[in-house]
Design a protein around this motif. Structure first.
Motif, PDB file in Angstrom:
ATOM      1  N   HIS A  65      47.093  36.770  45.825  1.00  7.47           N
ATOM      2  CA  HIS A  65      47.711  37.512  46.926  1.00  7.47           C
ATOM      3  C   HIS A  65      47.146  38.923  47.101  1.00  7.47           C
ATOM      4  O   HIS A  65      47.814  39.804  47.672  1.00  7.47           O
ATOM      5  N   ALA A  66      45.916  39.146  46.633  1.00  6.45           N
ATOM      6  CA  ALA A  66      45.310  40.471  46.804  1.00  6.45           C
ATOM      7  C   ALA A  66      45.011  40.770  48.258  1.00  6.45           C
ATOM      8  O   ALA A  66      44.823  41.935  48.632  1.00  6.45           O
ATOM      9  N   TYR A  67      44.976  39.750  49.109  1.00  2.40           N
ATOM     10  CA  TYR A  67      44.773  39.990  50.546  1.00  2.40           C
ATOM     11  C   TYR A  67      45.912  40.818  51.127  1.00  2.40           C
ATOM     12  O   TYR A  67      45.748  41.530  52.116  1.00  2.40           O
ATOM     13  N   ALA A  68      47.102  40.738  50.500  1.00  3.05           N
ATOM     14  CA  ALA A  68      48.257  41.497  50.984  1.00  3.05           C
ATOM     15  C   ALA A  68      48.379  42.857  50.313  1.00  3.05           C
ATOM     16  O   ALA A  68      49.012  43.766  50.852  1.00  3.05           O
ATOM     17  N   ASN A  69      47.759  42.999  49.144  1.00  3.54           N
ATOM     18  CA  ASN A  69      47.826  44.267  48.410  1.00  3.54           C
ATOM     19  C   ASN A  69      46.654  44.290  47.430  1.00  3.54           C
ATOM     20  O   ASN A  69      46.644  43.564  46.442  1.00  3.54           O
ATOM     21  N   GLY A  70      45.688  45.140  47.685  1.00  8.30           N
ATOM     22  CA  GLY A  70      44.490  45.173  46.867  1.00  8.30           C
ATOM     23  C   GLY A  70      44.522  46.180  45.731  1.00  8.30           C
ATOM     24  O   GLY A  70      43.478  46.417  45.098  1.00  8.30           O
ATOM     25  N   GLU A  71      45.687  46.736  45.439  1.00  2.00           N
ATOM     26  CA  GLU A  71      45.760  47.815  44.459  1.00  2.00           C
ATOM     27  C   GLU A  71      45.300  47.371  43.062  1.00  2.00           C
ATOM     28  O   GLU A  71      44.543  48.080  42.390  1.00  2.00           O
ATOM     29  N   HIS A  72      45.753  46.217  42.599  1.00  5.46           N
ATOM     30  CA  HIS A  72      45.366  45.760  41.262  1.00  5.46           C
ATOM     31  C   HIS A  72      43.856  45.506  41.187  1.00  5.46           C
ATOM     32  O   HIS A  72      43.205  45.821  40.182  1.00  5.46           O
ATOM     33  N   PRO A 105      30.129  30.126  35.009  1.00  8.50           N
ATOM     34  CA  PRO A 105      30.560  29.232  33.935  1.00  8.50           C
ATOM     35  C   PRO A 105      31.914  29.663  33.383  1.00  8.50           C
ATOM     36  O   PRO A 105      32.295  30.831  33.472  1.00  8.50           O
ATOM     37  N   ARG A 106      32.640  28.731  32.782  1.00  9.62           N
ATOM     38  CA  ARG A 106      34.012  29.004  32.353  1.00  9.62           C
ATOM     39  C   ARG A 106      34.093  30.154  31.357  1.00  9.62           C
ATOM     40  O   ARG A 106      35.041  30.938  31.367  1.00  9.62           O
ATOM     41  N   ARG A 107      33.108  30.286  30.496  1.00  6.51           N
ATOM     42  CA  ARG A 107      33.161  31.344  29.480  1.00  6.51           C
ATOM     43  C   ARG A 107      33.066  32.736  30.099  1.00  6.51           C
ATOM     44  O   ARG A 107      33.411  33.731  29.455  1.00  6.51           O
ATOM     45  N   LEU A 108      32.606  32.824  31.337  1.00  7.60           N
ATOM     46  CA  LEU A 108      32.523  34.112  32.022  1.00  7.60           C
ATOM     47  C   LEU A 108      33.650  34.292  33.041  1.00  7.60           C
ATOM     48  O   LEU A 108      33.635  35.241  33.818  1.00  7.60           O
ATOM     49  N   ARG A 109      34.616  33.364  33.017  1.00 10.69           N
ATOM     50  CA  ARG A 109      35.793  33.512  33.874  1.00 10.69           C
ATOM     51  C   ARG A 109      36.958  33.957  32.995  1.00 10.69           C
ATOM     52  O   ARG A 109      37.382  33.227  32.103  1.00 10.69           O
ATOM     53  N   ARG A 110      37.487  35.149  33.253  1.00 12.63           N
ATOM     54  CA  ARG A 110      38.520  35.724  32.390  1.00 12.63           C
ATOM     55  C   ARG A 110      39.783  36.031  33.198  1.00 12.63           C
ATOM     56  O   ARG A 110      39.715  36.339  34.392  1.00 12.63           O
ATOM     57  N   GLU A 111      40.929  36.002  32.509  1.00 11.67           N
ATOM     58  CA  GLU A 111      42.221  36.208  33.146  1.00 11.67           C
ATOM     59  C   GLU A 111      42.823  37.550  32.732  1.00 11.67           C
ATOM     60  O   GLU A 111      42.579  38.026  31.618  1.00 11.67           O
ATOM     61  N   VAL A 112      43.630  38.129  33.630  1.00 12.41           N
ATOM     62  CA  VAL A 112      44.394  39.332  33.302  1.00 12.41           C
ATOM     63  C   VAL A 112      45.857  39.099  33.686  1.00 12.41           C
ATOM     64  O   VAL A 112      46.150  38.440  34.681  1.00 12.41           O
ATOM     65  N   PRO A 113      46.809  39.616  32.896  1.00 13.44           N
ATOM     66  CA  PRO A 113      48.224  39.495  33.241  1.00 13.44           C
ATOM     67  C   PRO A 113      48.557  40.401  34.428  1.00 13.44           C
ATOM     68  O   PRO A 113      48.386  41.616  34.366  1.00 13.44           O
ATOM     69  N   GLU A 114      49.006  39.840  35.501  1.00  6.90           N
ATOM     70  CA  GLU A 114      49.475  40.564  36.686  1.00  6.90           C
ATOM     71  C   GLU A 114      49.932  39.519  37.689  1.00  6.90           C
ATOM     72  O   GLU A 114      49.530  38.368  37.623  1.00  6.90           O
ATOM     73  N   ALA A 172      53.914  38.683  49.903  1.00  5.32           N
ATOM     74  CA  ALA A 172      53.951  39.870  50.749  1.00  5.32           C
ATOM     75  C   ALA A 172      53.221  41.053  50.118  1.00  5.32           C
ATOM     76  O   ALA A 172      53.138  42.127  50.711  1.00  5.32           O
ATOM     77  N   GLY A 173      52.730  40.870  48.890  1.00  4.18           N
ATOM     78  CA  GLY A 173      52.003  41.947  48.223  1.00  4.18           C
ATOM     79  C   GLY A 173      52.855  42.790  47.305  1.00  4.18           C
ATOM     80  O   GLY A 173      52.367  43.752  46.703  1.00  4.18           O
ATOM     81  N   ALA A 174      54.131  42.431  47.159  1.00  6.83           N
ATOM     82  CA  ALA A 174      55.004  43.179  46.250  1.00  6.83           C
ATOM     83  C   ALA A 174      54.679  42.806  44.809  1.00  6.83           C
ATOM     84  O   ALA A 174      54.332  41.664  44.507  1.00  6.83           O
ATOM     85  N   VAL A 175      54.805  43.778  43.894  1.00  9.25           N
ATOM     86  CA  VAL A 175      54.461  43.555  42.495  1.00  9.25           C
ATOM     87  C   VAL A 175      55.561  42.761  41.796  1.00  9.25           C
ATOM     88  O   VAL A 175      56.703  43.203  41.703  1.00  9.25           O
ATOM     89  N   VAL A 176      55.206  41.573  41.320  1.00  6.23           N
ATOM     90  CA  VAL A 176      56.114  40.752  40.528  1.00  6.23           C
ATOM     91  C   VAL A 176      55.913  41.056  39.055  1.00  6.23           C
ATOM     92  O   VAL A 176      56.879  41.159  38.288  1.00  6.23           O
TER      93      VAL A 176
END
Length: 433
Positions: A163-170, A116-125, A130-134
Motif C-alpha cells: 500500500h505504498a501507493y497511498a503513503n510512501g513514507e516508509h 533471486p530469493r536470497r536477495l529478497r528481504r522483508e521488513v516489519p511494517e 488508505a495509507g494509514a499506519v497499521v
C-alpha cells in the motif's frame, strides 16, 4: 543549416540518421560492440555531419531509441538487484497472478525472477489501503536488512512495501538509509515508479526499473558526455515505449519507460509511412540482431496497451497472453517481441532438439562469419549457408564475411549432432526463427 539526429541502437548494429531542414537524409550503420559503441556513434555522427556540411552546434535535437533494456531482460544480464518488501510478501515475484503462459503445457515453468530469493528481504511494517499506519516501520530491523544486502555486491535496490501507493513514507525512509550508506546504488521506490494498486504489477515494474537502471544510467551518461564532447549541444531525447519522447535525464531515473524504446520507433515510423502511402492498415515487422518485433497499425493508428510483459521467449501486450514474462505496468505500443534475431545462437539442446535464441552473439563476437572469435553458429550464419546473404561481404563491402567459417561451425555444432546435411540444418534453423 539546422538538422535533427536519430540514433537507434540494437544488439548487433546501431544506425545513425541525420535529416536537415530541407529533408535531406544521410545514414550510417556502426557496430554495437559494448566497449566501443559510444565512440563509434560519436565518430559516425561526425562523419555524417562532415559529409552533409553540417555544424555540431546546429543540431536541434538528438532522438534516441535502443533495445539495450529489452535485451538485458531477455538475456538475464541486467544489474544484480535486491528487493526489500513488507514482511510476508517476499515471494510475490514468484506467486505472480497465478496465470500461465501455456495453458495446456504441464511442463511449463514460470520465468525466473529477476531478483533471486536470497536477495529478497522483508521488513516489519504495514499500512492499510488508505495509507494509514497499521504497524510502524521497524527502523532497527530495516537498517539490519539494508546492511546485510550491502554485503551482497548488489548494484540496484527495489523497495516495494504494501500500500505504498497511498503513503510512501516508509519507502522513503528505507530509501534514505540506502542512499546514506551506498549512494552509488541505483534506487527504485515503488511509490515513485508506479503509485498504483496491484501488488504484483507494482513490484514487477519497480524491480524491472531497478534491474535495467544501472545499465541505462551508465550508458546514457556516457552518450550525453560523448555528444557534448563532439560539440553537440542539442538535448538528448529518448523514445518511450508508448511512442513519445522524454529527456535522457528522466530516462536515467525511470528506464522502465524506455524498455521498448527501439521497437516503438519502428512502429511510429510505420504509422507515418502508412499515412504517406494511404495504406492505413499494416502489419509491421522489425528484425534486428537479438530480437524480432511485430505490431499492427489499424486505421492509421498503432495499438496501445496499459501494461505488457517482457521475457520468457516472447514479449507481448495482449490480454490473451499473460503470465509468460515479467510484467511492466507502463503505457506502451502493443508490440510482440521474440528472441530471434540475426545474432540469435543456433544450438542443439540436451534433448537433441534444434534451438534458436533467445541468447544472442551480440555485436561482440557476433556471428561466426564476422570472424571475431565466435564459434557457435547464429541465424545469420544459417542464412549465409542457405545463400540468403552475400557470401563475401555486407554493408556495401564495409563488413567482410568468412563464409567458410560459418559453414564449418554449422556443420560441426548443429548438422553433425543432428545427423543432417548442413543445408537441412540451416533451413531448420531458418524455419524455427
Amino acid at each position: 543549416m539546422r538538422y535533427r539526429v536519430g540514433i537507434d541502437i540494437g544488439g548487433t548494429f546501431s544506425d545513425l540518421v541525420v535529416m536537415d531542414e530541407d529533408g535531406r537524409v544521410s545514414t550510417l550503420k556502426v557496430s554495437s560492440a559494448p566497449d566501443q559503441v559510444i565512440g563509434a556513434l560519436v565518430r559516425g555522427l561526425q562523419d555524417l555531419q562532415q559529409q552533409a556540411g553540417l555544424a555540431p552546434v546546429d543540431a536541434l535535437a538528438v532522438v534516441h531509441g535502443t533495445t539495450a533494456a529489452t535485451n538485458a531482460i531477455l538475456e538475464y544480464r541486467g544489474a544484480r538487484t535486491a528487493l526489500i518488501t513488507t514482511r510476508g510478501f517476499r515471494d510475490i515475484l514468484e506467486i505472480r497472478r497465478l496465470r500461465v503462459g501455456r495453458l495446456y503445457d504441464l511442463g511449463w515453468d514460470k520465468p525466473r525472477p529477476l531478483v533471486p530469493r536470497r536477495l529478497r528481504r522483508e521488513v516489519p511494517e504495514r499500512l492499510d489501503v488508505a495509507g494509514a499506519v497499521v504497524e510502524p516501520l521497524d527502523q532497527d530491523e530495516a537498517e539490519r536488512v539494508v546492511e546485510a544486502l550491502l554485503t551482497e555486491d548488489i548494484e540496484a535496490v527495489a523497495v516495494v512495501l504494501i500500500h505504498a501507493y497511498a503513503n510512501g513514507e516508509h519507502e522513503r525512509r528505507i530509501g534514505e538509509m540506502i542512499a546514506k550508506r551506498a549512494p552509488h546504488l541505483f534506487l527504485s521506490l515503488s511509490h515513485e515508479v508506479l503509485p498504483e494498486i496491484g501488488e504484483y504489477e507494482r513490484t514487477s515494474t519497480t524491480v524491472v526499473n531497478a534491474y535495467v537502471g544501472p545499465i541505462a544510467d551508465r550508458y546514457l551518461g556516457e552518450l550525453e558526455a560523448g555528444l557534448a564532447g563532439a560539440g553537440v549541444q542539442a538535448p538528448l531525447l529518448m523514445m518511450q515505449s508508448n511512442g513519445g519522447v522524454i529527456r535522457a535525464s528522466t530516462a536515467r531515473k525511470r528506464p522502465v519507460q524506455v524498455v521498448e524504446s527501439g521497437p516503438a520507433g519502428g512502429v511510429v515510423a510505420a504509422v507515418r509511412l502508412s499515412r504517406q502511402c494511404d495504406a492505413p492498415n499494416l502489419i509491421t515487422v522489425d528484425m534486428g540482431g537479438t530480437t524480432a518485433k511485430a505490431s499492427i497499425v489499424e486505421d492509421g493508428h498503432p495499438f496501445q496497451v496499459a501494461e505488457y510483459e517482457v521475457g520468457a521467449g516472447i514479449s507481448v501486450g495482449s490480454r490473451m497472453f499473460k503470465g509468460g514474462g515479467h510484467t511492466l505496468r507502463v503505457p506502451a505500443l502493443d508490440i510482440a517481441e521474440v528472441g530471434a534475431g540475426g545474432g540469435s545462437l543456433v544450438r542443439v539442446d540436451t534433448g537433441g532438439g534444434l534451438r534458436v535464441g533467445p541468447e544472442s552473439a551480440g555485436a561482440m563476437p557476433g556471428p561466426v562469419c564476422y570472424g571475431l572469435g565466435n564459434e557457435q553458429p547464429t541465424l545469420t550464419d544459417a542464412n549465409l549457408v542457405l545463400g540468403y546473404l552475400n557470401q563475401t561481404h555486407l554493408l556495401g563491402g564495409a563488413l567482410q564475411i568468412d563464409g567458410a567459417a560459418a559453414h564449418a561451425a554449422l556443420r560441426e555444432r548443429v548438422a553433425v549432432p543432428l545427423g543432417l546435411d548442413p543445408l537441412a540444418a540451416a533451413y531448420g534453423a531458418h524455419q524455427i526463427a
